[in-house]
Design an enzyme around this catalytic site. Structure first.
Site, short mmCIF file in Angstrom:
data_model
loop_
_atom_site.label_atom_id
_atom_site.label_comp_id
_atom_site.label_asym_id
_atom_site.label_seq_id
_atom_site.Cartn_x
_atom_site.Cartn_y
_atom_site.Cartn_z
N THR B 23 3.56 -26.53 -7.51
CA THR B 23 3.02 -25.48 -8.09
C THR B 23 1.96 -24.67 -7.30
O THR B 23 1.27 -25.58 -6.18
CB THR B 23 2.06 -26.91 -9.56
OG1 THR B 23 1.86 -26.08 -10.38
CG2 THR B 23 0.89 -27.79 -8.69
N CYS B 29 -7.85 -28.67 -10.91
CA CYS B 29 -6.90 -29.28 -12.04
C CYS B 29 -6.14 -29.80 -10.72
O CYS B 29 -6.51 -30.21 -9.17
CB CYS B 29 -5.47 -27.88 -12.29
SG CYS B 29 -6.43 -26.86 -12.95
N HIS B 46 0.93 -30.27 -14.20
CA HIS B 46 0.24 -29.88 -13.39
C HIS B 46 -1.16 -29.38 -14.35
O HIS B 46 -0.99 -28.90 -15.15
CB HIS B 46 0.08 -27.93 -13.52
CG HIS B 46 -0.78 -27.02 -12.51
ND1 HIS B 46 -0.46 -26.37 -11.57
CD2 HIS B 46 -2.15 -26.67 -12.70
CE1 HIS B 46 -1.73 -25.57 -11.47
NE2 HIS B 46 -2.83 -26.23 -12.16
#
Ligand SMILES: [Fe+2]
Ligand SMILES: [Fe+2]
Lengths: 282, 160
Positions: B23, B29, B46
């Site tokens: 990711t 995040c 994620h």
């Protein structure tokens, strides 16, 4: 010396397409859409781009759209104008920008997401769509396009300063003698953009110093995109948030969190219309 | 070897030993990575925000956006592929933040606090982590070995 070299690079940038500037100016004085459409139609490249989007599978129309006047029925005036701005801007941003650790397409994604975020901000504030704000948000990091290779050369020193707690933009200024916001303002000026757009690009990291509210709005849009990591590279998280500006517009932490959800959703929808590739590993 | 990209607000699980879950560019995040070394089952989430109360409707459509709805789903999906909770290695990365002297936004911190709490509620302990600061991170999980790598923009790659 280096600064002079950078400024000469600015001179070499291809000029911003006249149609897009003209459209921006006409929208600014609220010219009738018919007139604006006629201006767009004079430019084959832009007309082709608009028709391509209109005829894409995304809209699933059964018949072919062949004129700007027809396209507006499906796209809406605001969206059509947005396409002109995006088409004009894309070519500057698309390449990889290694100084900022951005792969091909990433800076463009940051630009588009920021423009989308500025639309959402207008909606949340109960104001209408503003093409000048959209354009300023799209172009806010245009200075990076030229500065990137100089940042790459001085990266070690810049990152040392950043690690010591300095905002990235100040480290740029100290090490290179120029920062991407100042340079971006110069580029926008050279391209004859209206004052509020130049001002917003110039002060997007220091909105308190700006003459208009545009800088504050671009600042917030930029913060939202960087928080989501969209084209955040090695620099965006090392910039300052001006919380006074956030509070000044009456935005709470809750507002911002709600906007992050909306931003991700709308950004993805836009992406499906304007293809970009994923990254390719580390 | 093939790459499975985990998009923002999404999760992916796999038992394919030739896969790499990755990711990109986390910002504030957080990536939550689970891996069972015995059956070589793993997953990655994620997540964007701490709490589904921010937008319950979206949470139903896209639970991976939020820590409280995403983490349980990630866990269940791994278990469905044969992973055993007691064997799961839990690693966490991300939660970076911009310079914010007023502490007004602090979304990275809020995300991390939520992740810790929800993992704890599910009886999961964090084995390794790389969170916070002004770092923008990219994370990968190599399914054959369980190796988790974190790339910090401007600061190289390290193994968690
Ligand atoms: Fe910037
Ligand atoms: Fe930016």
């Amino acid at each position: 010396m280096k600064v002079e070299e950078i400024l000469s690079k600015v001179q070499q940038l291809p000029p911003f397409p006249q149609v897009a500037l003209k459209v921006l100016e006409m929208v600014g004085r609220e010219a009738p859409f018919k007139e604006i459409a006629r201006v767009i139609e004079l430019d084959e490249g832009f007309t082709a781009e608009i028709l391509k989007i209109c005829n894409s599978p995304f809209f699933g129309l059964s018949r072919k759209i062949s004129s700007v006047q027809e396209a507006v029925v499906y796209l809406g005036e605001k969206y059509l104008l947005e396409i002109v701005t995006r088409t004009a801007s894309k070519k500057y941003f698309e390449a990889a920008h290694r100084g900022y650790d951005l792969q091909r397409g990433e800076l463009w994604r940051h630009a588009v997401a920021c423009a989308v975020a500025s639309d959402l901000l207008q909606e949340r504030l109960g104001r209408g769509k503003d093409l000048a704000l959209f354009t300023a948000s799209l172009l806010h990091d245009i200075g990076k396009v030229v500065l990137s290779s100089y940042v790459a050369d001085g990266l070690k020193e810049i990152l040392e300063r950043v690690r010591a707690g300095k905002p990235f933009i100040e480290a740029e200024k100290e090490v290179i003698g120029m920062d991407h916001a100042t340079l971006g303002g110069m580029i926008a000026k050279r391209w004859n953009f209206p004052e509020e757009i130049i001002d917003a690009i110039l002060y997007h990291h220091n909105p308190k110093e700006a003459k208009t509210e545009y800088a504050a709005k671009v600042h917030i849009a930029d913060v939202l995109c960087s928080t989501l990591g969209i084209g955040a590279g090695n620099d965006e998280l090392s910039e300052k948030i001006d919380s006074e500006v956030l509070k000044g517009l009456g935005l709470s932490g809750k507002d911002l969190m709600e906007m992050l959800v909306e931003l991700q959703d709308r950004y993805e929808k836009t992406q499906s219309l304007f293809t970009t590739e994923q990254g390719d590993g580390f | 070897m093939h790459q499975i990209v985990v998009d923002i607000g999404e999760y992916q699980v796999t038992d394919d030993p030739s896969a790499i879950l990755i990711t990109y560019s986390l910002g504030s995040c957080i990536a939550v990575v689970l891996y069972d070394p015995v059956v070589k089952v793993g997953g990655m989430l994620h997540l964007m925000l701490p709490d589904s109360e921010i937008n319950p409707l979206r949470a139903r459509e896209r639970p991976g956006m939020f820590a409280d709805t995403g983490i349980p789903l990630l866990l269940e999906s791994c278990e469905r592929l044969g992973a055993e909770k007691s064997r799961l290695q839990v690693k966490v990365a991300g939660g970076g933040e911009m310079l914010d002297s007023s502490g007004f936004f602090r979304i990275g911190k809020r995300n991390y606090a939520a992740v810790r709490r929800i993992l704890w509620q599910h009886g999961l302990m964090i084995r390794a982590q790389d969170v916070g600061g002004n770092a923008n991170r990219t994370v990968s999980l190599e399914m054959a070995t369980g190796k988790v790598k974190v790339k910090i923009s401007g600061d190289g790659i390290k193994e968690l």
